[in-house]
Design a protein around this motif. Structure first.
Motif, PDB file in Angstrom:
ATOM      1  N   UNK A 138     -26.393  -0.468  62.540  1.00 35.67           N
ATOM      2  CA  UNK A 138     -27.824  -0.449  62.830  1.00 35.67           C
ATOM      3  C   UNK A 138     -28.272  -1.866  63.148  1.00 35.67           C
ATOM      4  N   UNK A 139     -29.144  -1.974  64.170  1.00 36.01           N
ATOM      5  CA  UNK A 139     -29.704  -3.282  64.506  1.00 36.01           C
ATOM      6  C   UNK A 139     -31.143  -3.315  64.025  1.00 36.01           C
ATOM      7  N   UNK A 140     -31.458  -4.327  63.206  1.00 33.77           N
ATOM      8  CA  UNK A 140     -32.807  -4.473  62.677  1.00 33.77           C
ATOM      9  C   UNK A 140     -33.719  -5.141  63.705  1.00 33.77           C
ATOM     10  N   UNK A 141     -35.011  -5.177  63.401  1.00 32.55           N
ATOM     11  CA  UNK A 141     -35.981  -5.758  64.321  1.00 32.55           C
ATOM     12  C   UNK A 141     -35.729  -7.241  64.573  1.00 32.55           C
ATOM     13  N   UNK A 142     -35.184  -7.938  63.577  1.00 31.92           N
ATOM     14  CA  UNK A 142     -34.940  -9.381  63.740  1.00 31.92           C
ATOM     15  C   UNK A 142     -33.622  -9.669  64.460  1.00 31.92           C
ATOM     16  N   UNK A 143     -32.904  -8.637  64.901  1.00 32.96           N
ATOM     17  CA  UNK A 143     -31.669  -8.818  65.654  1.00 32.96           C
ATOM     18  C   UNK A 143     -30.416  -8.733  64.802  1.00 32.96           C
ATOM     19  N   UNK A 144     -30.555  -8.696  63.493  1.00 35.20           N
ATOM     20  CA  UNK A 144     -29.407  -8.620  62.593  1.00 35.20           C
ATOM     21  C   UNK A 144     -28.793  -7.226  62.670  1.00 35.20           C
ATOM     22  N   UNK A 145     -27.461  -7.160  62.637  1.00 34.65           N
ATOM     23  CA  UNK A 145     -26.750  -5.888  62.704  1.00 34.65           C
ATOM     24  C   UNK A 145     -26.123  -5.604  61.350  1.00 34.65           C
ATOM     25  N   UNK A 146     -26.377  -4.382  60.853  1.00 34.93           N
ATOM     26  CA  UNK A 146     -25.847  -3.973  59.554  1.00 34.93           C
ATOM     27  C   UNK A 146     -24.878  -2.822  59.785  1.00 34.93           C
ATOM     28  N   UNK A 147     -23.690  -2.925  59.181  1.00 33.10           N
ATOM     29  CA  UNK A 147     -22.662  -1.900  59.291  1.00 33.10           C
ATOM     30  C   UNK A 147     -22.649  -1.099  57.992  1.00 33.10           C
ATOM     31  N   UNK A 148     -22.736   0.220  58.108  1.00 34.01           N
ATOM     32  CA  UNK A 148     -22.712   1.114  56.942  1.00 34.01           C
ATOM     33  C   UNK A 148     -21.481   1.989  57.063  1.00 34.01           C
ATOM     34  N   UNK A 149     -20.467   1.768  56.201  1.00 30.70           N
ATOM     35  CA  UNK A 149     -19.248   2.577  56.286  1.00 30.70           C
ATOM     36  C   UNK A 149     -19.508   4.003  55.798  1.00 30.70           C
ATOM     37  N   UNK A 150     -18.785   4.955  56.397  1.00 30.49           N
ATOM     38  CA  UNK A 150     -18.881   6.353  55.946  1.00 30.49           C
ATOM     39  C   UNK A 150     -17.989   6.548  54.747  1.00 30.49           C
ATOM     40  N   UNK A 151     -18.356   7.511  53.926  1.00 27.71           N
ATOM     41  CA  UNK A 151     -17.563   7.763  52.726  1.00 27.71           C
ATOM     42  C   UNK A 151     -16.599   8.879  52.914  1.00 27.71           C
TER      43      UNK A 151
END
Length: 107
Positions: free
Chosen positions: A94-107
């Motif tokens: 996911x890319x946040x409004x400030x440009x930072x990208x967060x990766x969320x692994x699936x379980x």
């Protein structure tokens, strides 16, 4: 007649003596060319000790990833159609409004 004979004998007997200067000039030219190419393509990171990753043509079919770890340089090249139907989904980014990208692994 004596004068012409002395001029001819005054030089070296080795016809290859002038080639040493040409070799030196060629070496200087080669080094200058390498420095110019590294500067032109902005690859000065290759000369430092720092680790880095470069992505060329991101998101396209001819994308390349160049990665330097220590003294080893690895190049990964994408191939056409390699992402279709192969592998498995391991998470979502996911890319946040400030440009930072967060990766969320699936379980």
């Amino acid at each position: 007649m004596q004068r012409k004979k002395r001029l001819l004998q005054a030089g070296d007997d080795d016809p290859m003596s002038g080639m040493t200067n040409l070799f030196d000039i060629a070496m200087v030219f080669a080094v200058a060319l390498m420095v110019a190419l590294v500067s032109r393509f902005q690859m000065t990171e290759m000369l430092t000790k720092d680790d880095f990753t470069i992505v060329k043509n991101p998101g396209k079919t001819n994308m390349e990833i160049i990665q330097k770890k220590g003294k080893t340089i690895e190049k990964y090249k994408g191939s056409k159609g390699s992402s279709e139907g192969k592998g498995k989904k391991v998470g979502t980014a996911y890319q946040l409004e400030n440009g930072e990208i967060i990766y969320v692994p699936e379980e």
